[in-house]
Motif scaffolding. Sequence first.
Motif, PDB file in Angstrom:
ATOM      1  N   ILE A 206       1.235  -1.174   0.028  1.00  0.00           N
ATOM      2  CA  ILE A 206       0.073  -0.265  -0.035  1.00  0.00           C
ATOM      3  C   ILE A 206       0.827   1.312  -0.211  1.00  0.00           C
ATOM      4  O   ILE A 206       0.948   1.891  -0.093  1.00  0.00           O
ATOM      5  CB  ILE A 206      -1.036   0.212   1.480  1.00  0.00           C
ATOM      6  N   ALA A 207       2.044   1.193   0.532  1.00  0.00           N
ATOM      7  CA  ALA A 207       2.179   2.319   1.143  1.00  0.00           C
ATOM      8  C   ALA A 207       3.468   2.841  -0.730  1.00  0.00           C
ATOM      9  O   ALA A 207       3.743   3.835  -0.640  1.00  0.00           O
ATOM     10  CB  ALA A 207       3.556   3.090   2.478  1.00  0.00           C
ATOM     11  N   ALA A 208       3.697   1.784  -1.394  1.00  0.00           N
ATOM     12  CA  ALA A 208       4.759   2.057  -2.380  1.00  0.00           C
ATOM     13  C   ALA A 208       3.826   2.796  -3.388  1.00  0.00           C
ATOM     14  O   ALA A 208       4.020   2.960  -4.336  1.00  0.00           O
ATOM     15  CB  ALA A 208       5.256   1.198  -2.710  1.00  0.00           C
ATOM     16  N   SER A 209       2.272   2.956  -3.889  1.00  0.00           N
ATOM     17  CA  SER A 209       1.449   2.965  -4.451  1.00  0.00           C
ATOM     18  C   SER A 209       0.290   4.405  -3.457  1.00  0.00           C
ATOM     19  O   SER A 209      -0.437   4.633  -4.404  1.00  0.00           O
ATOM     20  CB  SER A 209       1.059   2.259  -4.523  1.00  0.00           C
ATOM     21  N   ALA A 210       0.581   4.653  -2.181  1.00  0.00           N
ATOM     22  CA  ALA A 210      -0.447   5.804  -1.885  1.00  0.00           C
ATOM     23  C   ALA A 210       0.726   6.500  -0.968  1.00  0.00           C
ATOM     24  O   ALA A 210       0.601   6.438   0.650  1.00  0.00           O
ATOM     25  CB  ALA A 210      -1.695   5.018  -1.293  1.00  0.00           C
ATOM     26  N   ASP A 211       1.013   7.103  -1.362  1.00  0.00           N
ATOM     27  CA  ASP A 211       2.176   8.132  -0.311  1.00  0.00           C
ATOM     28  C   ASP A 211       1.847   8.958   0.618  1.00  0.00           C
ATOM     29  O   ASP A 211       2.120   9.090   1.354  1.00  0.00           O
ATOM     30  CB  ASP A 211       3.582   8.365  -1.084  1.00  0.00           C
ATOM     31  N   GLN A 212       0.164   9.214   0.211  1.00  0.00           N
ATOM     32  CA  GLN A 212      -0.202  10.177   1.523  1.00  0.00           C
ATOM     33  C   GLN A 212      -1.300   9.621   2.611  1.00  0.00           C
ATOM     34  O   GLN A 212      -1.216  10.193   3.289  1.00  0.00           O
ATOM     35  CB  GLN A 212      -1.308  10.823   0.887  1.00  0.00           C
ATOM     36  N   THR A 213      -1.297   8.511   2.502  1.00  0.00           N
ATOM     37  CA  THR A 213      -1.622   6.813   3.448  1.00  0.00           C
ATOM     38  C   THR A 213      -1.076   6.905   4.997  1.00  0.00           C
ATOM     39  O   THR A 213       0.859   6.839   5.006  1.00  0.00           O
ATOM     40  CB  THR A 213      -1.732   5.684   3.137  1.00  0.00           C
ATOM     41  N   ILE A 214      -1.188   7.285   5.478  1.00  0.00           N
ATOM     42  CA  ILE A 214      -0.457   7.484   6.836  1.00  0.00           C
ATOM     43  C   ILE A 214      -0.857   6.208   7.786  1.00  0.00           C
ATOM     44  O   ILE A 214      -1.976   5.007   7.893  1.00  0.00           O
ATOM     45  CB  ILE A 214      -1.361   8.194   8.234  1.00  0.00           C
ATOM     46  N   PHE A 215      -0.386   5.296   7.975  1.00  0.00           N
ATOM     47  CA  PHE A 215      -0.275   3.923   9.301  1.00  0.00           C
ATOM     48  C   PHE A 215       0.337   4.377  10.321  1.00  0.00           C
ATOM     49  O   PHE A 215       1.230   4.989  11.157  1.00  0.00           O
ATOM     50  CB  PHE A 215       0.555   2.784   8.304  1.00  0.00           C
ATOM     51  N   VAL A 216      -1.066   4.455  10.947  1.00  0.00           N
ATOM     52  CA  VAL A 216      -0.982   4.717  12.420  1.00  0.00           C
ATOM     53  C   VAL A 216      -0.574   3.510  13.721  1.00  0.00           C
ATOM     54  O   VAL A 216      -0.177   2.900  13.548  1.00  0.00           O
ATOM     55  CB  VAL A 216      -2.311   4.618  12.931  1.00  0.00           C
ATOM     56  N   GLY A 217       0.381   4.260  14.277  1.00  0.00           N
ATOM     57  CA  GLY A 217       0.414   3.562  15.671  1.00  0.00           C
ATOM     58  C   GLY A 217       2.777   2.655  15.051  1.00  0.00           C
ATOM     59  O   GLY A 217       3.118   1.779  15.346  1.00  0.00           O
ATOM     60  N   LYS A 218       2.650   2.826  13.174  1.00  0.00           N
ATOM     61  CA  LYS A 218       4.026   2.023  13.110  1.00  0.00           C
ATOM     62  C   LYS A 218       5.103   1.734  13.824  1.00  0.00           C
ATOM     63  O   LYS A 218       6.648   1.155  13.835  1.00  0.00           O
ATOM     64  CB  LYS A 218       3.793   2.701  11.577  1.00  0.00           C
ATOM     65  N   ASP A 219       5.449   3.474  13.968  1.00  0.00           N
ATOM     66  CA  ASP A 219       7.354   3.682  15.138  1.00  0.00           C
ATOM     67  C   ASP A 219       6.662   3.215  16.296  1.00  0.00           C
ATOM     68  O   ASP A 219       8.025   3.840  17.055  1.00  0.00           O
ATOM     69  CB  ASP A 219       7.518   4.632  14.577  1.00  0.00           C
ATOM     70  N   ALA A 220       6.078   2.355  16.719  1.00  0.00           N
ATOM     71  CA  ALA A 220       4.993   1.195  18.311  1.00  0.00           C
ATOM     72  C   ALA A 220       5.165   0.491  18.036  1.00  0.00           C
ATOM     73  O   ALA A 220       5.136  -0.324  17.136  1.00  0.00           O
ATOM     74  CB  ALA A 220       4.258   2.071  19.227  1.00  0.00           C
ATOM     75  N   PRO A 221       5.854  -0.254  19.122  1.00  0.00           N
ATOM     76  CA  PRO A 221       5.637  -1.624  19.169  1.00  0.00           C
ATOM     77  C   PRO A 221       4.038  -1.986  18.670  1.00  0.00           C
ATOM     78  O   PRO A 221       2.979  -1.415  19.457  1.00  0.00           O
ATOM     79  CB  PRO A 221       5.846  -2.236  20.260  1.00  0.00           C
ATOM     80  N   ARG A 222       3.836  -3.044  18.588  1.00  0.00           N
ATOM     81  CA  ARG A 222       2.424  -3.759  17.383  1.00  0.00           C
ATOM     82  C   ARG A 222       1.647  -4.622  17.922  1.00  0.00           C
ATOM     83  O   ARG A 222       2.816  -5.956  18.090  1.00  0.00           O
ATOM     84  CB  ARG A 222       1.787  -2.468  16.398  1.00  0.00           C
ATOM     85  N   LEU A 223       0.626  -4.950  17.681  1.00  0.00           N
ATOM     86  CA  LEU A 223       0.202  -6.476  17.265  1.00  0.00           C
ATOM     87  C   LEU A 223       0.640  -7.184  16.357  1.00  0.00           C
ATOM     88  O   LEU A 223       0.933  -5.709  15.457  1.00  0.00           O
ATOM     89  CB  LEU A 223      -0.884  -6.839  17.822  1.00  0.00           C
ATOM     90  N   PRO A 224       1.535  -8.057  15.817  1.00  0.00           N
ATOM     91  CA  PRO A 224       1.638  -8.769  14.523  1.00  0.00           C
ATOM     92  C   PRO A 224       0.465  -9.098  13.178  1.00  0.00           C
ATOM     93  O   PRO A 224       1.271  -8.810  12.483  1.00  0.00           O
ATOM     94  CB  PRO A 224       2.348 -10.209  15.018  1.00  0.00           C
TER      95      PRO A 224
END
Length: 359
Positions: free
Chosen positions: A252-270
């Motif tokens: 998704i990130a490769a083709s939608a550069d305005q999309t925000i991935f929430v919490g990606k810089d924090a530890p997350r569920l797998p």
Amino acid sequence: MERTYLDWNATAPLRREARDAMIAAMDVVGNPSSVHAEGRAAKALVERARGQVASLVGIDRNEVVFTSGATEAAALACAGHEVAAAGFEHDAVSAHMTSDLPVLPNGEVAPFKAVPGSLLAMQGANSETGVLQDNFRWAQVAWASGAMVLVDAVQLAGKVRTSVDVLGADYLMLSAHKLGGPKGVGALCLKLGVDVQAQITGGGQEQGRRSGTENVIGIAGFGAACAAAERDLEAGVWARVEKLRNILENAIAASADQTIFVGKDAPRLPNTSCFATPGWKGETQVMAMDLAGFAISAGSACSSGKVKASRVLRAMGYDEVTAASAVRVSLGPDTTEDEVMRFAEAWLRAHDRFRAKVA
């Protein structure tokens, strides 16, 4: 149309082990409170399940209280307490909240001071973003002030190996259907030596903590699901799921550069990915994906079917437009790479239509 289920955080499909245990329990006629052979057989099913639930979260079996679900477990734990919690907690907990805890932009709880005698309520993992909390660190802060700790482990249990001691929980709440058990059954787990103020009184079941004839069929399924979830953890199943989650986000990130991935810089569920394309309503995305054959969600599934701006993202500091544009994709052990890639392709096609419309 072929359907692909990518909403495991809302409810996990019923595990085969849970279904088999429930079918077997249907043939056990006795009441667990009866002392005859039939009653003892029913009681044995309940106690076996109690041990299976206890094993999953590393607690003594006698400190597991079966309830109708995590919402009741939260109410039982919160009764009689002043409750401090963050704004991103599940409604089952926030309904009892009397004071707010600060939240960092990455979805983690910010430093705070605990109020003596209060109950600190905090999730192990957020259902919408998947962000994990440093529960034991904050439990130490609470204990130092004479406060107690309730951990909402509904999303965490069965996906990440943990225990009541590791989380620093005095109380820990669970829900069967989040880990492949039946809906309508859950548990409140207590640290040894901690008790609760019973809210449902009567026959004195569950050691007087929660009266009412036990849901033997549901409890049997719950226990079997916990045992199966524990085996999955030992087998490293969720590491494979995490790889699929990362493949999805990269596509998704490769083709939608305005999309925000929430919490990606924090530890997350797998298994959890929460992303927002500002201006593209989450409700619209959910409907578009549903028509394309994919089940995803926008926000929590426990809000009477209503889709609105994510309270979780608002607590993290996102503006109203972005919070209303978030969707959650949550994967499970049965999810395949083909399903993930087909979803990414379908979502990106819908994304391109959205971008063309607003251009």
